[in-house]
Design a protein around this motif. Structure first.
Motif, short mmCIF file in Angstrom:
data_model
loop_
_atom_site.label_atom_id
_atom_site.label_comp_id
_atom_site.label_asym_id
_atom_site.label_seq_id
_atom_site.Cartn_x
_atom_site.Cartn_y
_atom_site.Cartn_z
N LYS A 1 0.83 -1.20 0.00
CA LYS A 1 0.00 0.00 0.00
C LYS A 1 0.87 1.25 0.00
O LYS A 1 0.56 2.22 -0.68
CB LYS A 1 -0.93 0.01 1.21
N LYS B 1 -3.03 -5.57 -8.69
CA LYS B 1 -4.06 -4.77 -8.03
C LYS B 1 -3.53 -3.36 -7.87
O LYS B 1 -2.32 -3.16 -7.88
CB LYS B 1 -4.39 -5.38 -6.67
N PRO B 2 -4.29 -2.36 -7.71
CA PRO B 2 -5.74 -2.35 -7.57
C PRO B 2 -6.48 -2.27 -8.91
O PRO B 2 -7.70 -2.35 -8.94
CB PRO B 2 -6.00 -1.09 -6.75
N ASN C 1 -6.32 -4.37 -11.44
CA ASN C 1 -6.61 -5.68 -12.03
C ASN C 1 -6.25 -5.72 -13.51
O ASN C 1 -7.00 -6.25 -14.33
CB ASN C 1 -8.06 -6.11 -11.79
#
Length: 141
Positions: free
Chosen positions: A3, A78-79, A81
């Motif tokens: 993150k 991700k995020p 995809n």
């Protein structure tokens, strides 16, 4: 950790695109990294640059050259995809000029017939000229 990397990359993309949005013609990207996250960051910044109405010139070398080959897949991340290869095709549809390093194909035992439509073999004098063009910012991954 992922993150944090994502947040830093988004902040960097905003800073880079905003800092030269009015002054520069576009972005030169030299991508050699095999790492999917690094490849994806190059694609995200390229897309943000195109959305600013600027040009993108990308040269794929070394393991990043695999992105240019028909049938070679890349990891979905991700995020979004999406994979770096999916993003590569998206930036090409938006007008990015993508070339493969002239060393890639012969050293990978391949020829131009394996390249995704629209990707050409780079000519070193032209790449050098573009990299020296002060109207463009150059990023290397």
């Amino acid at each position: 950790m992922k993150k944090l990397v994502f947040l830093v990359s988004i902040c960097l993309s905003l800073l880079v695109t905003n800092s030269f949005a009015e002054q520069k013609k576009g972005l030169n990207v030299v991508l050699t990294a095999a790492d999917a996250q690094t490849q994806q960051m190059a694609m995200v910044l390229s897309m943000m640059t195109l959305k600013q109405g600027k040009e993108v010139n990308m040269t794929l070398c070394s393991k990043a050259g695999d992105l240019a080959v028909i049938g070679m897949e890349s990891e979905v991340l991700k995020p979004m995809n999406k994979s770096p290869k999916m993003m590569l095709q998206a930036i090409m549809q938006k007008g990015a000029k993508v070339e493969i390093c002239p060393l890639y194909l012969p050293n990978a035992g391949k020829d131009v017939s394996v390249l995704i439509e629209g990707i050409t073999v780079a000519k070193p004098p032209k790449v050098a000229e573009q990299l020296l063009n002060s109207d463009f910012t150059t990023l290397s991954y």
